[in-house]
Design a protein around this motif. Structure first.
Motif, short mmCIF file in Angstrom:
data_model
loop_
_atom_site.label_atom_id
_atom_site.label_comp_id
_atom_site.label_asym_id
_atom_site.label_seq_id
_atom_site.Cartn_x
_atom_site.Cartn_y
_atom_site.Cartn_z
N TYR A 23 0.86 -1.18 0.00
CA TYR A 23 0.00 0.00 0.00
C TYR A 23 0.90 1.23 0.00
O TYR A 23 1.97 1.23 0.60
CB TYR A 23 -0.91 0.01 1.24
N TYR A 24 0.43 2.28 -0.68
CA TYR A 24 1.22 3.50 -0.81
C TYR A 24 0.42 4.67 -0.27
O TYR A 24 -0.69 4.94 -0.74
CB TYR A 24 1.62 3.71 -2.28
N SER A 26 0.28 8.79 1.26
CA SER A 26 0.81 10.13 1.50
C SER A 26 -0.14 10.83 2.48
O SER A 26 -1.13 10.24 2.92
CB SER A 26 0.90 10.92 0.19
N SER A 29 -3.42 11.10 0.18
CA SER A 29 -3.97 10.07 -0.72
C SER A 29 -3.43 8.69 -0.38
O SER A 29 -2.40 8.53 0.28
CB SER A 29 -3.62 10.39 -2.18
N TYR A 31 -2.57 5.20 -2.69
CA TYR A 31 -2.39 4.81 -4.07
C TYR A 31 -2.44 3.28 -4.19
O TYR A 31 -1.96 2.56 -3.33
CB TYR A 31 -1.04 5.31 -4.61
N SER A 33 -1.01 1.57 -6.61
CA SER A 33 0.22 1.05 -7.19
C SER A 33 1.38 1.98 -6.87
O SER A 33 1.19 3.17 -6.59
CB SER A 33 0.06 0.92 -8.71
N ASP A 36 4.57 5.63 -10.71
CA ASP A 36 4.23 7.05 -10.96
C ASP A 36 3.57 7.71 -9.75
O ASP A 36 2.74 8.61 -9.91
CB ASP A 36 3.29 7.16 -12.18
N THR A 37 3.91 7.29 -8.56
CA THR A 37 3.39 7.96 -7.37
C THR A 37 4.38 9.03 -6.92
O THR A 37 5.58 8.92 -7.19
CB THR A 37 3.19 6.97 -6.21
N CYS A 40 6.22 8.96 -1.08
CA CYS A 40 5.20 8.56 -0.11
C CYS A 40 5.72 7.39 0.74
O CYS A 40 6.86 6.96 0.59
CB CYS A 40 3.90 8.17 -0.82
N GLU A 42 5.52 3.40 1.75
CA GLU A 42 5.13 2.08 1.24
C GLU A 42 4.93 1.16 2.45
O GLU A 42 5.82 1.05 3.30
CB GLU A 42 6.20 1.51 0.33
#
Length: 212
Positions: A23-24, A26, A29, A31, A33, A36-37, A40, A42
């Motif tokens: 899981y990603y 910030s 938000s 994300y 995937s 292109d994040t 943040c 992980e």
């Protein structure tokens, strides 16, 4: 392929698309995937089929917090040893792993003490120094085990001081201390875990034969 080590039991397994789950996050938000994040966190959640428990690792991603691990659960950085390994050896090994980065020389001192305690416990060899004890190991000790111990004498400061007492504090690099812990883990596996497994297997064979 990438692998993951269970933080509960130390079992390694191959990482897949579904395990560990990632899981990603910030501040604003979440994300789906890591592609292109923005920078943040992980979060990895890994399920171990061997012990049935989940390990959690939180680390920086895409440059956030320099991509370093900032939290993990359980917070263990050593292999959990079985109870039949003497408690003093288990305690010294665990502490040596925990202080590896904070004080490599203290970690190496504990690793040497583990080696010496294992030589005493498994082979009944007690001499004036760890060097002499390694030299006095019986011929029944496999050559590869003696080579693993003697190889340490070739590594930097450790190699220059292996003839000194196990409790003497010396200047040691993190890589040298980590190498020593690797040898401790190898010898524990060979001298305790594998021997125990072999004894249990032979015991079952003998028991079956007696029933015939």
């Amino acid at each position: 392929m990438a692998s993951f080590t269970c933080l509960h039991c130390g079992q390694k397994f191959t990482a897949t698309e579904k395990n560990p789950k990632r899981y990603y996050l910030s501040q604003s938000s979440m994300y789906a995937s890591g592609y292109d994040t923005p920078p943040c966190l992980e979060v990895l959640i890994a399920y171990c089929e061997d012990c049935g428990k989940e390990s959690v690792v939180v680390k920086g991603h895409n440059g956030y917090l320099e991509d370093k691990v900032v939290c993990k659960y359980p917070n263990i950085n050593y292999i959990r040893l079985p109870d039949y390994v003497p408690a003093s050896i288990r305690s010294d090994y665990e502490e040596a792993c925990q202080i590896l980065q904070l004080s490599p020389k203290a970690s190496a001192t504990l690793a040497r003490r583990c080696m010496q305690a294992m030589i005493h416990d498994c082979w009944g060899v007690e001499k004036s120094s760890l060097y002499n004890e390694i030299e006095s190991l019986p011929e029944s000790v496999p050559v590869k085990h003696k080579q693993a111990l003697h190889a340490l004498r070739q590594i930097g400061n450790i190699g220059a001081h292996m003839k000194k007492n196990a409790d003497q504090i010396l200047e040691v690099s993190p890589d040298e201390a980590k190498t020593m812990l690797g040898v401790v883990e190898f010898l524990i596996k060979e001298w305790y875990i594998n021997n125990r497994r072999d004894d249990e297997l032979l015991g079952r064979i003998i028991a079956i034969a007696k029933e015939k």
